[in-house]
Design an enzyme around this catalytic site. Structure first.
Site, PDB file in Angstrom:
ATOM      1  N   CYS A 102      -3.536   2.143  -5.062  1.00  0.00           N
ATOM      2  CA  CYS A 102      -2.886   2.432  -6.340  1.00  0.00           C
ATOM      3  C   CYS A 102      -3.376   1.490  -7.452  1.00  0.00           C
ATOM      4  O   CYS A 102      -4.528   1.606  -7.850  1.00  0.00           O
ATOM      5  CB  CYS A 102      -1.369   2.409  -6.143  1.00  0.00           C
ATOM      6  SG  CYS A 102      -0.520   3.419  -7.364  1.00  0.00           S
ATOM      7  N   HIS A 197      -0.201   5.120  -1.286  1.00  0.00           N
ATOM      8  CA  HIS A 197       0.216   3.856  -0.661  1.00  0.00           C
ATOM      9  C   HIS A 197       0.256   3.965   0.867  1.00  0.00           C
ATOM     10  O   HIS A 197       1.324   4.176   1.434  1.00  0.00           O
ATOM     11  CB  HIS A 197       1.618   3.470  -1.151  1.00  0.00           C
ATOM     12  CG  HIS A 197       1.654   3.038  -2.578  1.00  0.00           C
ATOM     13  ND1 HIS A 197       1.559   1.723  -2.960  1.00  0.00           N
ATOM     14  CD2 HIS A 197       1.766   3.751  -3.712  1.00  0.00           C
ATOM     15  CE1 HIS A 197       1.608   1.639  -4.271  1.00  0.00           C
ATOM     16  NE2 HIS A 197       1.737   2.848  -4.756  1.00  0.00           N
ATOM     17  N   GLU A 199       0.228   1.677   2.945  1.00  0.00           N
ATOM     18  CA  GLU A 199       1.046   0.572   3.497  1.00  0.00           C
ATOM     19  C   GLU A 199       2.523   0.949   3.571  1.00  0.00           C
ATOM     20  O   GLU A 199       3.298   0.266   4.241  1.00  0.00           O
ATOM     21  CB  GLU A 199       0.830  -0.712   2.675  1.00  0.00           C
ATOM     22  CG  GLU A 199       1.553  -0.795   1.337  1.00  0.00           C
ATOM     23  CD  GLU A 199       0.908   0.023   0.218  1.00  0.00           C
ATOM     24  OE1 GLU A 199      -0.054   0.778   0.485  1.00  0.00           O
ATOM     25  OE2 GLU A 199       1.385  -0.083  -0.927  1.00  0.00           O
TER      26      GLU A 199
HETATM   27  N1  GLN Z   1       0.651   3.114 -12.579  1.00  0.00           N
HETATM   28  C1  GLN Z   1       0.381   1.781 -12.140  1.00  0.00           C
HETATM   29  C2  GLN Z   1      -0.764   1.173 -12.946  1.00  0.00           C
HETATM   30  O1  GLN Z   1      -1.262   1.799 -13.807  1.00  0.00           O
HETATM   31  C3  GLN Z   1       0.035   1.772 -10.664  1.00  0.00           C
HETATM   32  C4  GLN Z   1       1.256   2.175  -9.862  1.00  0.00           C
HETATM   33  C5  GLN Z   1       1.262   1.633  -8.469  1.00  0.00           C
HETATM   34  O2  GLN Z   1       0.484   0.775  -8.083  1.00  0.00           O
HETATM   35  N2  GLN Z   1       2.213   2.109  -7.687  1.00  0.00           N
HETATM   36  O3  GLN Z   1      -1.145   0.046 -12.733  1.00  0.00           O
END
Ligand code: GLN
Length: 242
Positions: A102, A197, A199
């Site tokens: 992410c 994710h 994890e």
């Molecule tokens: N939207 C977040 C960002 O732009 C990332 C979201 C996440 O890591 N769950 O950094």
């Protein structure tokens, strides 16, 4: 005749291997990655330990690194505040396996969207990829979808939280999973990135893949040293002579 081998008779190739997994712990979901690696060590059948990484010397001590989700602008600022940008680049250059999830995946990309520019987020640029922050829209803040991942026998539970999407790849960056026409997982060399994710899913197959990459680079790295120095017994980080 006594065939028992003494310590000195044993082949120098006999060694036990231990992988040290680091999780960048500047901000975000760190704990879950540490647990996923513990599970991954058992899946791969290798000894391992985990450590939170906040300094360059901690980064130097690990065999692989996960960059967790969180908020990429904050992570980018903390990387600079903790003087980790150059050390991260050096470890990446040396081929250390990395997993970005992410916000971690956003950090690994070479190009971002307008939001990345507007917020002054400085990406690491280890992946030939363009990433779009919050690509799945506000109405879909978080959701779960089953994903087909290239090379994985069984589907993977994809948990998406304000997830980015990879909108373009080039060079050696290869898409590994898609969702609704967007790329949600890529691999380039020893770097893996997921928009979701893993994890949080209780499924450690992706972490296990990174552990296997680390096993390979630890073993091959040491073999190269052995080839150059005949008779040298491995005693480096990650490998203990028996
Ligand atoms: N939207 C977040 C960002 O732009 C990332 C979201 C996440 O890591 N769950 O950094």
């Amino acid at each position: 005749m006594d065939n028992t081998l003494t310590e000195t008779d044993k082949s120098p190739w006999t060694f036990s291997l231990s992988v040290k997994a680091g999780v960048l712990a500047l901000q975000g979901a760190v704990e879950e990655h540490l647990d996923a690696f513990d599970l991954a060590f058992r899946m791969v059948g290798v000894e391992g330990s985990t450590v939170e990484v906040r300094t360059a010397s901690q980064l130097d001590s690990v065999d692989l690194l996960a960059m967790p989700g969180g908020e990429s602008t904050t992570i980018s600022r903390l990387i600079d505040k903790n003087s980790l940008r150059a050390p991260l680049r050096r470890r990446w250059n040396d081929g250390m396996p990395m997993l970005g999830t992410c916000a971690g995946a956003i950090m690994l990309a070479k190009e971002g969207d307008g939001q990345v520019t507007k917020t002054g987020t400085r990406l690491l640029g280890f992946l030939d990829a363009r990433i779009d922050r919050n690509a799945f829209g506000r109405q879909r803040e978080s959701f779960e979808r089953t994903l087909a991942i290239d090379g994985y026998d069984e589907p993977f539970p994809g948990i998406f939280i304000r997830a980015p999407a990879i909108v373009r790849v080039w060079g050696a960056c290869k898409p590994m999973a898609m969702l609704d026409g967007a790329i949600v997982m890529v691999r380039q060399g020893n770097v893996l990135a997921t928009a979701f994710h893993p994890e949080l899913s209780g499924d450690a197959r992706i972490h296990a893949e990174v552990v296997r990459m680390a096993v390979k680079s630890v073993v091959c790295g040491d073999m190269k040293r052995n080839a150059k120095q005949p008779g040298h017994r491995p005693a480096s980080k990650g490998i203990k002579g028996r």
